[in-house]
Design an enzyme around this catalytic site. Structure first.
Site, PDB file in Angstrom:
ATOM      1  CD  GLU A   1     -14.311   9.212   8.863  1.00 42.89           C
ATOM      2  OE1 GLU A   1     -15.028  10.185   9.172  1.00 42.89           O
ATOM      3  OE2 GLU A   1     -13.069   9.212   9.019  1.00 42.89           O
TER       4      GLU A   1
ATOM      5  CD  GLU B   1     -10.371   9.483   5.733  1.00 41.44           C
ATOM      6  OE1 GLU B   1     -10.432  10.350   6.621  1.00 41.44           O
ATOM      7  OE2 GLU B   1     -11.320   9.248   4.939  1.00 41.44           O
TER       8      GLU B   1
HETATM    9  O1  AHR Z   1      -9.682  13.649   5.417  1.00 42.18           O
HETATM   10  C1  AHR Z   1     -10.687  14.522   5.771  1.00 42.18           C
HETATM   11  C2  AHR Z   1     -11.939  13.819   6.271  1.00 42.18           C
HETATM   12  O2  AHR Z   1     -11.666  13.148   7.462  1.00 42.18           O
HETATM   13  C3  AHR Z   1     -12.508  12.746   5.385  1.00 42.18           C
HETATM   14  O3  AHR Z   1     -13.318  13.257   4.384  1.00 42.18           O
HETATM   15  C4  AHR Z   1     -13.317  11.932   6.352  1.00 42.18           C
HETATM   16  O4  AHR Z   1     -13.420  10.587   5.962  1.00 42.18           O
HETATM   17  C5  AHR Z   1     -12.584  12.093   7.668  1.00 42.18           C
HETATM   18  O5  AHR Z   1     -13.416  12.395   8.704  1.00 42.18           O
END
Ligand code: AHR
Length: 531
Positions: free
Chosen positions: A201, A336
């Protein structure tokens, strides 16, 4: 603003392969057809990947209890958790973050445990990070569960040199100073690093970079962060590099994908990548997140409507990727995904602890089906997260462990790992609740390596069962059996006191004259094989 019915429509068409013009009255019997002689892309086993970040009880307590713990462990890693994860055949684990990765220095996590730096975890509750779980422990864990390592290197606060040294430490076979240090720390053989995430991110917690700024970082990391493992110098064993990709589908995100993919198309010999990540959580309202327990049908329907956006998001970015990479060399890696709810009342701020209900089982199946339908481009995904964090597989409380409904779906879907997609056709109509209309049924089919046909059905409707009448072509069917997962209520959960409220039960269908009859319980996920 599109109407709710229209919002559901693209998904419905993709799922059904048939034209539906308006939410229909739910049919009791649904005609379904599958022709096993028609096949599509391979459903890469990596779409069943997981994510384990230094966050809350995800690592500490969840999987790492230390070698001196009374909780049965192997070199500090919980035996119960390892046994449960082995059954899932987890293809890869992403570590150490997340946001954590972009502030992590690998050196803190190597060397004698007693001498490791104690630091802080400012992203996640500001708690002490003991660094007792570092690289060697992670690799041991991945090895114990039979999984590949997907490491995220620090692009946010780190440098290409730091990341390059970490890779040399892990992968060099020749007796360099770093390779000798690795050997002295207990691992003479080079480690296999199957996947490398270049940042996390980077548009947000990873440094709030513009696409162009990140691109210049990506080029440097891709060039200098080398994998020296002699066993990883040829295809198909090479380490795959995954660039930070988009986190949504507005103009900001399409610009991100455009920038990276356009640059990749015009790349010089000196840099490359093999994957582009996509992050997408199921959240209806970030300011007022849904509860993970004690909710009703409205919240059930809202969350499932929201999760189906995954299909549109993938389609949007896959279309941009197709422009610059028509041969689909670059994988879209949804590293994610999952439901993000309000933290459980009384739980630690920043630990992202939530319950996992039958709604999450349905949500998991819908997303896995979406990935399978995009198997030509989506070749890896990582649910967030593995243990005790967000949409977890497993929850632990000291020596106790429970398996969540999401765990059960992942286990039921194991036969789809590396199976070949088989298209299906049906018109299941809609499940409607208030102004929300969702495709009532979702389904995928695939053939495993032995040629066996597998079918996965999700009955989204929480109130009505469905009778499937399937015509089976391209296969000589004698019987059909498998497992089904349902629950008394949409918000039913497993708890430490009642760990098996939601657990798969055997189910079978009737096969006669090339037709299969199968009943799907309300709010259920069913996986069967056709013998
Ligand atoms: O999964 C939790 C968080 O969500 C991670 O650290 C981040 O990459 C995302 O914003």
């Amino acid at each position: 603003m599109p109407s709710l019915a229209k919002r559901a429509m693209p998904i419905a068409l993709a799922v059904l392969g048939a034209v539906a013009t308006a939410p229909a009255i739910a049919a009791e019997k649904i005609e379904f057809s599958v022709d096993a002689s028609k096949t599509g892309a391979k459903i890469d086993r990596n779409i069943f990947g997981q994510f384990a970040e230094h966050l809350g009880y995800g690592i500490y307590e969840g999987l790492w209890v230390g070698p001196d713990s009374k909780i049965p462990n192997t070199r500090g890693i919980r035996n119960d958790v390892v046994a449960a994860l082995k059954a899932l055949k987890v293809p890869n684990v992403r570590w150490p973050g997340g946001c954590f990765a972009d502030e992590y220095h690998w050196r803190k996590g190597v060397g004698p445990a007693a001498e490791r730096a104690v630091s802080l975890n400012p992203n996640w509750g500001g708690v002490i990070e003991p660094n007792t779980f570092g690289l060697h422990e992670f690799m041991d864990f991945a090895d114990q569960i039979g999984s590949e390592a997907y490491l995220s290197v620090n692009v946010g606060s780190g440098t290409p040199r730091e990341a390059a040294e970490w890779l040399e430490y892990m992968t060099a076979a020749q007796p360099t100073t770093l390779a000798k240090e690795r050997a002295a720390n207990g691992h003479p053989a080079p480690y296999k690093v199957a996947y490398l995430g270049i940042g996390n991110e980077s548009w947000d917690c990873g440094g709030n970079m513009t696409p162009d700024y990140y691109l210049s970082q990506l080029k440097a990391y891709s060039r200098f962060v080398r994998n020296f493992n002699p066993a990883q110098q040829q295809d198909p064993h090479r380490m795959l590099r995954i660039a930070v990709g988009p986190g949504g589908d507005g103009p900001r995100w399409t610009e991100w994908t455009e920038t990276i993919m356009k640059a990749w198309q015009g790349r010089s010999w000196s840099w490359d990548m093999e994957g582009l990540s996509l992050h997408n959580y199921t959240v209806v309202n970030w300011e007022q997140k849904h509860k993970s327990v004690g909710f009703g049908e409205t919240e059930y329907a809202e969350i499932l409507r929201s999760t189906l956006d995954m299909d549109r998001l993938i389609a949007t970015h896959a279309a941009i990727m197709d422009k610059y990479d028509p041969e689909k060399k670059i994988a879209l890696v949804v590293d994610e995904w999952g439901a993000w709810y309000a933290k459980l009342p009384g739980s630690h701020e920043g630990f992202l602890i939530q319950q996992n209900s039958q709604r999450d089982a349905i949500l998991a199946a819908l997303n896995l089906n979406i990935f399978a339908r995009h198997a030509d481009r989506v070749r890896m995904a990582n649910i967030a997260q593995m243990i005790n964090v967000l949409q977890a597989m497993i929850m632990t409380d000291k020596e106790k462990m429970i398996l969540t409904p999401t765990y059960h779906v992942f286990k039921m879907y194991v036969p789809f790992q590396d199976a070949t997609f088989v298209p299906v056709a049906f018109n299941g109509g809609f499940y409607t609740h208030g102004r929300i209309a969702l495709p009532r049924i979702d389904a995928i089919a695939a053939k495993d390596k032995a040629g066996k046909l597998w079918l996965a059905f999700t009955n989204v409707d929480p109130n009505q069962p469905v009778e499937i009448e399937a015509s089976l072509a391209g296969v000589t069917a004698k019987s059909a059996a498998g497992e089904t997962l349902t629950a008394p209520k949409v918000d039913s959960v497993n708890t430490f006191e009642a760990p098996d409220t939601i657990a798969p039960k055997p189910v079978s269908g009737k096969v006669q004259g090339g037709k299969l009859a199968l009943t799907l319980a309300p709010k259920s996920v069913t996986v069967i094989s056709v013998e």
